[in-house]
Design an enzyme around this catalytic site. Structure first.
Site, mmCIF file in Angstrom:
data_model
loop_
_atom_site.group_PDB
_atom_site.id
_atom_site.type_symbol
_atom_site.label_atom_id
_atom_site.label_comp_id
_atom_site.label_asym_id
_atom_site.label_seq_id
_atom_site.Cartn_x
_atom_site.Cartn_y
_atom_site.Cartn_z
ATOM 1 N N GLY A 173 -21.737 67.000 44.148
ATOM 2 C CA GLY A 173 -22.554 66.546 45.282
ATOM 3 C C GLY A 173 -22.220 65.126 45.699
ATOM 4 N N GLU A 214 2.392 63.164 64.688
ATOM 5 C CA GLU A 214 3.848 62.967 64.518
ATOM 6 C C GLU A 214 4.553 64.281 64.153
ATOM 7 O OE1 GLU A 214 5.310 59.279 63.183
ATOM 8 O OE2 GLU A 214 3.437 58.232 63.630
ATOM 9 N N SER A 234 3.041 62.314 73.654
ATOM 10 C CA SER A 234 2.172 63.481 73.887
ATOM 11 C C SER A 234 1.451 63.408 75.226
ATOM 12 C CB SER A 234 1.116 63.588 72.788
ATOM 13 O OG SER A 234 1.733 63.716 71.544
ATOM 14 N N ARG A 252 7.936 60.127 60.635
ATOM 15 C CA ARG A 252 7.445 61.172 59.725
ATOM 16 C C ARG A 252 7.510 60.694 58.268
ATOM 17 N NH1 ARG A 252 10.117 65.823 63.665
ATOM 18 N NH2 ARG A 252 8.415 65.669 65.176
ATOM 19 N N SER A 311 2.930 69.715 70.906
ATOM 20 C CA SER A 311 4.050 70.199 70.080
ATOM 21 C C SER A 311 5.266 70.504 70.962
ATOM 22 C CB SER A 311 3.635 71.466 69.330
ATOM 23 O OG SER A 311 2.730 71.148 68.302
ATOM 24 N N SER A 338 2.373 70.479 60.995
ATOM 25 C CA SER A 338 3.075 71.128 59.876
ATOM 26 C C SER A 338 3.934 72.286 60.385
ATOM 27 C CB SER A 338 2.067 71.624 58.841
ATOM 28 O OG SER A 338 1.394 70.514 58.294
HETATM 29 N N1 CAA Z 1 15.706 64.763 65.297
HETATM 30 C C1 CAA Z 1 16.608 64.531 66.289
HETATM 31 N N2 CAA Z 1 16.722 65.315 67.358
HETATM 32 C C2 CAA Z 1 15.903 66.376 67.436
HETATM 33 C C3 CAA Z 1 14.947 66.684 66.466
HETATM 34 C C4 CAA Z 1 14.873 65.820 65.355
HETATM 35 N N3 CAA Z 1 13.980 66.019 64.370
HETATM 36 N N4 CAA Z 1 14.273 67.785 66.837
HETATM 37 C C5 CAA Z 1 14.788 68.181 68.016
HETATM 38 N N5 CAA Z 1 15.777 67.321 68.376
HETATM 39 C C6 CAA Z 1 16.619 67.360 69.570
HETATM 40 C C7 CAA Z 1 17.535 68.585 69.595
HETATM 41 O O1 CAA Z 1 18.702 68.329 68.851
HETATM 42 C C8 CAA Z 1 17.799 68.713 71.081
HETATM 43 O O2 CAA Z 1 18.714 67.712 71.477
HETATM 44 P P1 CAA Z 1 19.849 68.015 72.596
HETATM 45 O O3 CAA Z 1 19.243 68.885 73.641
HETATM 46 O O4 CAA Z 1 20.247 66.654 73.073
HETATM 47 O O5 CAA Z 1 20.956 68.724 71.871
HETATM 48 C C9 CAA Z 1 16.457 68.306 71.695
HETATM 49 O O6 CAA Z 1 15.785 67.540 70.701
HETATM 50 C C10 CAA Z 1 15.580 69.465 72.075
HETATM 51 O O7 CAA Z 1 15.440 70.269 70.940
HETATM 52 P P2 CAA Z 1 15.297 71.849 71.051
HETATM 53 O O8 CAA Z 1 16.335 72.385 71.990
HETATM 54 O O9 CAA Z 1 15.268 72.390 69.658
HETATM 55 O O10 CAA Z 1 13.870 71.959 71.809
HETATM 56 P P3 CAA Z 1 12.577 72.769 71.445
HETATM 57 O O11 CAA Z 1 11.660 72.597 72.583
HETATM 58 O O12 CAA Z 1 12.897 74.163 70.994
HETATM 59 O O13 CAA Z 1 12.024 71.995 70.136
HETATM 60 C C11 CAA Z 1 10.714 70.235 69.136
HETATM 61 C C12 CAA Z 1 11.723 70.621 70.190
HETATM 62 C C13 CAA Z 1 11.417 70.109 67.795
HETATM 63 C C14 CAA Z 1 9.610 71.258 68.998
HETATM 64 C C15 CAA Z 1 10.129 68.887 69.600
HETATM 65 O O14 CAA Z 1 9.502 69.070 70.850
HETATM 66 C C16 CAA Z 1 9.128 68.286 68.632
HETATM 67 O O15 CAA Z 1 9.516 67.643 67.668
HETATM 68 N N6 CAA Z 1 7.822 68.449 68.932
HETATM 69 C C17 CAA Z 1 6.777 67.731 68.211
HETATM 70 C C18 CAA Z 1 6.477 66.447 68.929
HETATM 71 C C19 CAA Z 1 5.828 65.437 68.057
HETATM 72 O O16 CAA Z 1 6.204 65.228 66.914
HETATM 73 N N7 CAA Z 1 4.869 64.754 68.640
HETATM 74 C C20 CAA Z 1 4.226 63.697 67.973
HETATM 75 C C21 CAA Z 1 3.671 62.774 68.988
HETATM 76 S S1 CAA Z 1 3.740 61.105 68.539
HETATM 77 C C22 CAA Z 1 2.357 60.804 67.651
HETATM 78 O O17 CAA Z 1 1.706 61.639 67.124
HETATM 79 C C23 CAA Z 1 2.212 59.348 67.573
HETATM 80 C C24 CAA Z 1 0.984 58.720 67.200
HETATM 81 O O18 CAA Z 1 0.380 58.020 68.008
HETATM 82 C C25 CAA Z 1 0.586 58.737 65.754
#
Ligand code: CAA
Length: 381
Positions: free
Chosen positions: A340, A363, A126, A243, A132, A366
């Protein structure tokens, strides 16, 4: 609930429960109030093998399956969800990713101390403008001889202050979009690498969260974790397992909320009987139990799919989406049942609500889980 666990899985669950109740519960309230990192607990968790649960023994891990990890995560998070997230990040976001995708050099040099709990890991995806929308990474890594020079900033990093090794996503080739992102292992203390202030959070206060800064930070080229340009795939694939870990953390909070509510309702008297005698309370308890078991089944299902080597990203998203929702629901119901008393620190359940809320955010929020699930459904057709 019986999911036909093996003797080994039940043994892991019991030893996590014993440790959690005897070593984590006694200090949980104070650490929450003081936002104090559980150093001694994390050290012992490492010695017991709970920080590298799924890593093969050749790399210092316990060599267990994801179901065992989920069972242990529930017990630890039931005692203190802050300890749960520290454990989850090290196991699923750091050790798992390194073991599955790391080069030999990375595995030889970094995986063993992480799996043994001698070193702690963090996962840095992030950014201030890429939460996101994670493909919009601004942190850069430019090649310079045998090094990459990292510049940029990361946000909301769990273990950010106390970790030793950081998995950092950074853009090595801007022209390729998210296929130009790579993952680097950056050691604490590397010149040019720093962290911001510890965030003052609503919940999971005993874990530390902060931003990270990279100012011409030179990282040896050998510290690229997987292949160049595979960093976004690394992050997404690793987060799928993460997740499941957060779903288990949420289950721990929900179970703690239910247990506290059952106990309190059998003790508290009103209108001439214990409040457990009233349908208004009984229906709440029943609904909490149904939600908890349904969320457990989703999470066990996702873990079993991962262990069987099947695709599990949709299942992991479903498990996290539902478990995090019911953790918030159950914590709210627990407060209502306690009246309470539920609103004051002494009775614990207010902490369950504060801790539960983050499971709907980190991670992958929702909303992101729903996106992942919907895309999987539409792709399947
Ligand atoms: N598993 C595997 N690959 C995935 C995936 C998944 N769940 N979700 C997306 N991808 C892959 C896609 O297949 C695509 O791969 P290719 O280009 O190689 O074919 C690539 O990712 C991009 O995907 P999209 O084209 O669908 O891109 P998008 O921008 O429309 O969507 C997204 C991407 C799903 C929104 C992604 O950005 C996402 O998951 N965002 C949330 C990020 C997140 O979970 N952050 C958490 C931070 S870590 C944290 O919180 C840690 C901590 O310290 C506790």
């Amino acid at each position: 609930m019986n999911f036909d666990f093996t003797e080994e899985q039940l043994m892991i669950q019991e030893s996590a429960r014993d440790f959690a109740q005897s070593e984590i519960v006694p200090t949980a309230v104070e650490r929450d109030i003081n936002a104090e990192f559980p150093h001694a607990i994390i050290k012992k968790l490492g010695e017991l093998g709970f920080l590298g649960m799924m890593v093969p023994p050749e790399y210092g891990g316990a060599g267990l399956d994801t179901l065992s990890y989920v069972l242990a995560m529930i017990e630890i998070s039931k005692a203190d969800a802050s300890v749960g997230v520290i454990m989850s990040v090290n196991n699923s976001l750091v050790c798992y990713g390194l073991e599955k995708y790391g080069t030999d050099f990375i595995k030889q040099n970094y995986l063993t101390p992480l799996a043994k709990g001698e070193k702690l890991g963090a996962f840095a995806l992030s950014e201030p403008e890429a939460g996101s929308d994670a493909t919009k990474q601004k942190t850069t890594a430019d090649k310079d001889g045998d090094f990459y020079i990292l510049n940029g900033m990361k946000n909301w990093i769990t273990n950010g202050i106390n970790a030793d090794y950081f998995l950092v996503m950074a853009t090595t080739d801007k022209s390729k979009g998210h296929h130009g992102i790579s993952t680097f292992l950056v050691e604490k203390g590397t010149p040019g690498f720093g962290h911001g202030k510890k965030e003052d959070k609503l919940g999971i206060r005993s874990s530390d969260t902060c931003s990270l800064t990279f100012d011409n930070c030179r990282v040896p080229k050998e510290n690229m974790v997987w292949e160049e340009g595979k960093g976004f795939n690394f992050a997404m694939n690793t987060l799928n397992g993460g997740r499941i870990g957060i779903a288990a953390q949420a289950l721990g909070i929900a179970e703690a909320s239910l247990e506290a509510s059952v106990k309190y309702s059998k003790e508290r008297k009103a209108f001439g009987s214990t409040i457990s005698g009233f349908q208004a309370i009984q229906f709440k308890l029943a609904d909490m139990a149904v939600k908890l078991d349904a969320a457990k089944l989703l999470t066990f299902h996702a873990a079993a799919a991962k262990d069987a080597g099947k695709k599990y990203y949709k299942e992991a998203a479903m498990a996290k989406l539902y478990s995090s929702k019911i953790a918030v629901d159950c914590a709210l119901d627990a407060i209502q049942i306690h009246g309470g008393y539920g609103y004051v620190r002494e009775y614990l359940v207010e902490r369950f609500l504060r801790d539960a809320k983050i499971t709907e955010i980190y991670e992958g929020t929702s909303e992101i889980q729903r996106m992942v699930i919907a895309r999987a459904l539409l792709d399947e057709k």
